[in-house]
Write a protein that holds these residues in place. Sequence first.
Motif, mmCIF file in Angstrom:
data_model
loop_
_atom_site.group_PDB
_atom_site.id
_atom_site.type_symbol
_atom_site.label_atom_id
_atom_site.label_comp_id
_atom_site.label_asym_id
_atom_site.label_seq_id
_atom_site.Cartn_x
_atom_site.Cartn_y
_atom_site.Cartn_z
ATOM 1 N N TYR A 71 0.550 -1.188 0.176
ATOM 2 C CA TYR A 71 0.247 0.094 -0.266
ATOM 3 C C TYR A 71 0.785 1.056 0.268
ATOM 4 O O TYR A 71 0.490 2.171 -0.893
ATOM 5 N N CYS A 72 2.143 1.041 0.471
ATOM 6 C CA CYS A 72 2.881 2.608 0.351
ATOM 7 C C CYS A 72 3.329 2.873 -0.252
ATOM 8 O O CYS A 72 3.080 3.557 -1.561
ATOM 9 N N ARG A 73 4.086 1.202 -1.650
ATOM 10 C CA ARG A 73 4.289 1.271 -2.676
ATOM 11 C C ARG A 73 2.847 2.153 -3.681
ATOM 12 O O ARG A 73 3.189 3.304 -4.569
ATOM 13 N N ALA A 74 1.889 1.484 -3.715
ATOM 14 C CA ALA A 74 0.567 2.354 -4.667
ATOM 15 C C ALA A 74 0.152 3.987 -4.235
ATOM 16 O O ALA A 74 -0.399 4.718 -4.865
ATOM 17 N N LEU A 75 0.563 4.525 -2.503
ATOM 18 C CA LEU A 75 0.597 5.141 -2.490
ATOM 19 C C LEU A 75 1.276 6.668 -2.723
ATOM 20 O O LEU A 75 1.359 7.520 -3.330
ATOM 21 N N SER A 76 2.429 6.373 -2.828
ATOM 22 C CA SER A 76 3.780 6.335 -3.320
ATOM 23 C C SER A 76 3.296 6.738 -5.186
ATOM 24 O O SER A 76 4.018 7.856 -5.498
ATOM 25 N N ASN A 77 3.345 6.053 -5.440
ATOM 26 C CA ASN A 77 3.114 5.845 -6.945
ATOM 27 C C ASN A 77 1.434 6.738 -7.348
ATOM 28 O O ASN A 77 1.352 7.641 -8.451
ATOM 29 N N CYS A 84 20.772 6.479 2.202
ATOM 30 C CA CYS A 84 22.116 6.694 2.354
ATOM 31 C C CYS A 84 22.362 7.247 0.716
ATOM 32 O O CYS A 84 23.856 6.812 0.194
ATOM 33 N N ALA A 85 21.793 6.475 -0.059
ATOM 34 C CA ALA A 85 22.142 7.094 -2.006
ATOM 35 C C ALA A 85 22.140 8.337 -1.892
ATOM 36 O O ALA A 85 21.491 9.181 -1.838
ATOM 37 N N GLU A 86 22.941 8.314 -3.261
ATOM 38 C CA GLU A 86 23.352 9.623 -3.513
ATOM 39 C C GLU A 86 21.581 10.444 -3.979
ATOM 40 O O GLU A 86 22.418 11.740 -3.778
ATOM 41 N N ASN A 87 21.373 10.099 -4.782
ATOM 42 C CA ASN A 87 19.352 10.744 -4.748
ATOM 43 C C ASN A 87 18.964 10.174 -4.162
ATOM 44 O O ASN A 87 18.433 8.505 -4.520
ATOM 45 N N ARG A 88 18.121 10.131 -3.671
ATOM 46 C CA ARG A 88 17.281 9.218 -2.183
ATOM 47 C C ARG A 88 16.347 9.126 -2.925
ATOM 48 O O ARG A 88 15.306 8.533 -3.156
ATOM 49 N N GLU A 89 15.708 10.137 -4.158
ATOM 50 C CA GLU A 89 14.220 10.441 -4.480
ATOM 51 C C GLU A 89 14.362 8.757 -5.712
ATOM 52 O O GLU A 89 13.422 8.508 -5.848
ATOM 53 N N THR A 90 15.325 8.550 -6.176
ATOM 54 C CA THR A 90 15.156 7.573 -7.647
ATOM 55 C C THR A 90 15.065 6.644 -6.789
ATOM 56 O O THR A 90 14.636 5.595 -6.932
ATOM 57 N N ALA A 91 16.126 6.642 -5.605
ATOM 58 C CA ALA A 91 16.574 4.974 -4.089
ATOM 59 C C ALA A 91 15.219 4.884 -4.240
ATOM 60 O O ALA A 91 14.682 3.673 -4.433
ATOM 61 N N LEU A 92 13.889 5.503 -3.707
ATOM 62 C CA LEU A 92 12.865 5.233 -3.359
ATOM 63 C C LEU A 92 12.467 5.052 -4.338
ATOM 64 O O LEU A 92 12.165 4.010 -3.873
ATOM 65 N N HIS A 93 12.038 5.737 -4.946
ATOM 66 C CA HIS A 93 11.301 5.329 -5.785
ATOM 67 C C HIS A 93 11.647 3.674 -6.535
ATOM 68 O O HIS A 93 10.950 2.553 -7.287
ATOM 69 N N GLN A 94 12.776 3.253 -6.987
ATOM 70 C CA GLN A 94 13.771 1.814 -7.169
ATOM 71 C C GLN A 94 13.154 0.928 -5.995
ATOM 72 O O GLN A 94 13.209 -0.358 -6.653
ATOM 73 N N ALA A 95 13.477 1.384 -4.952
ATOM 74 C CA ALA A 95 12.975 0.167 -3.999
ATOM 75 C C ALA A 95 11.898 -0.168 -3.985
ATOM 76 O O ALA A 95 11.110 -1.463 -3.695
ATOM 77 N N TYR A 96 11.079 0.567 -4.184
ATOM 78 C CA TYR A 96 9.477 0.816 -4.584
ATOM 79 C C TYR A 96 8.733 0.037 -5.052
ATOM 80 O O TYR A 96 8.658 -1.242 -5.536
ATOM 81 N N ALA A 97 9.640 -0.586 -6.483
ATOM 82 C CA ALA A 97 9.267 -1.399 -7.377
ATOM 83 C C ALA A 97 10.181 -2.281 -8.092
ATOM 84 O O ALA A 97 9.973 -2.816 -8.695
ATOM 85 N N GLY A 98 10.822 -2.664 -6.593
ATOM 86 C CA GLY A 98 11.472 -3.699 -5.976
ATOM 87 C C GLY A 98 12.970 -4.086 -7.095
ATOM 88 O O GLY A 98 13.506 -5.267 -7.864
ATOM 89 N N GLU A 99 13.192 -3.240 -7.880
ATOM 90 C CA GLU A 99 14.790 -2.933 -8.345
ATOM 91 C C GLU A 99 16.133 -2.650 -7.368
ATOM 92 O O GLU A 99 16.030 -1.861 -6.561
ATOM 93 N N PRO A 100 17.005 -3.435 -8.238
ATOM 94 C CA PRO A 100 17.763 -2.953 -7.509
ATOM 95 C C PRO A 100 18.838 -2.394 -7.293
ATOM 96 O O PRO A 100 18.544 -1.319 -7.677
ATOM 97 N N LEU A 101 19.123 -1.786 -5.702
ATOM 98 C CA LEU A 101 20.194 -0.775 -6.041
ATOM 99 C C LEU A 101 21.162 -0.264 -6.341
ATOM 100 O O LEU A 101 22.188 -1.266 -5.299
ATOM 101 N N ARG A 102 21.704 0.291 -6.731
ATOM 102 C CA ARG A 102 23.012 1.068 -7.680
ATOM 103 C C ARG A 102 23.952 1.413 -6.497
ATOM 104 O O ARG A 102 23.556 2.369 -5.760
ATOM 105 N N ASN A 103 25.236 1.014 -6.794
ATOM 106 C CA ASN A 103 26.520 2.236 -6.020
ATOM 107 C C ASN A 103 25.644 2.618 -4.562
ATOM 108 O O ASN A 103 25.843 3.812 -3.596
ATOM 109 N N ALA A 104 24.818 1.430 -4.144
ATOM 110 C CA ALA A 104 25.118 1.456 -1.998
ATOM 111 C C ALA A 104 26.096 2.078 -1.772
ATOM 112 O O ALA A 104 27.552 1.621 -1.287
ATOM 113 N N ALA A 105 25.114 2.378 -0.871
ATOM 114 C CA ALA A 105 26.827 3.120 0.542
ATOM 115 C C ALA A 105 26.461 3.769 1.912
ATOM 116 O O ALA A 105 25.094 2.337 1.961
#
Length: 288
Positions: free
Chosen positions: A182-188, A216-237
Amino acid sequence: MFGTDSTADRRLTVGRVLVLLLVVAAFVAAAIGAKAAYAALRPADASVIALLKARLPKTQVSKVDCAIVDGLCEVTAGNNLFYVDRSVRYLVIGRVYDMEKRQDLTATRLLEINPDTLIGGAAKANNAPEGGEPPIAKAAGAASPTTPSRISLDGLPKDGAIVWGNQSGKTVTVFSDFRCGYCRALSNTLRSMNVRVVERPISVLGSRDLANQVYCAENRETALHQAYAGEPLRNAATCDTSGLDANERFARSHGLNGTPVIVRADGAMIEGYRPKEALASFIAGGRS
């Protein structure tokens, strides 16, 4: 000619015997399956079921499993979940957390029972129904009261927030879990609205590791939507995630056990997902 007739008769007889054998085999298989199913029901489980029928006659029990948690029996009743001791004297409503595996067992089971009812990890107690039977832990996330309650965000530090969306729009704060559907749906939905989102991740579905990566991602907004989409997060820090700790403490101290929780700028709060029209009305200052 007589020989030919005799051969046809024999073939007909053999065919009938084969059909009969197939029917018998089917009955035997069914009997074996029923016996196996009965054997799978452990004596302790059967005893608990009998006691539950006597003590909670209006509760339709779907399944009882006394082998998951030592000393407790997990009881499934439709989309609901609760626990009892083997004597069925004590009924436990709430979450069971495996500290060794670091896993919320209750949340996991509720998601297995109904994947469409994603609860953010908490089994919430309903009001007691008519008839005097106690409330049962039920999945929550999509439905909650229509009248918003209020909460003060003054105790939250600036750290721990992932800010995204339209920076000139109205601000809404969201307590979320990256493994909550539901958080993913709300984000969308919020992405399609003219709003500024202050997202504060809390780990109620064992998602703290994922929240750390997003934060901790360089671009938190991009990483946030990647996480909701189930995509792997690149360049983890790695970074200072004490702000996320503050989110967790705030959620616990204010009883925010499920996600998403949506807070308006004036402190009005609703729990659970809402469609776009209802969200727009709530954020504008109306009721959801």
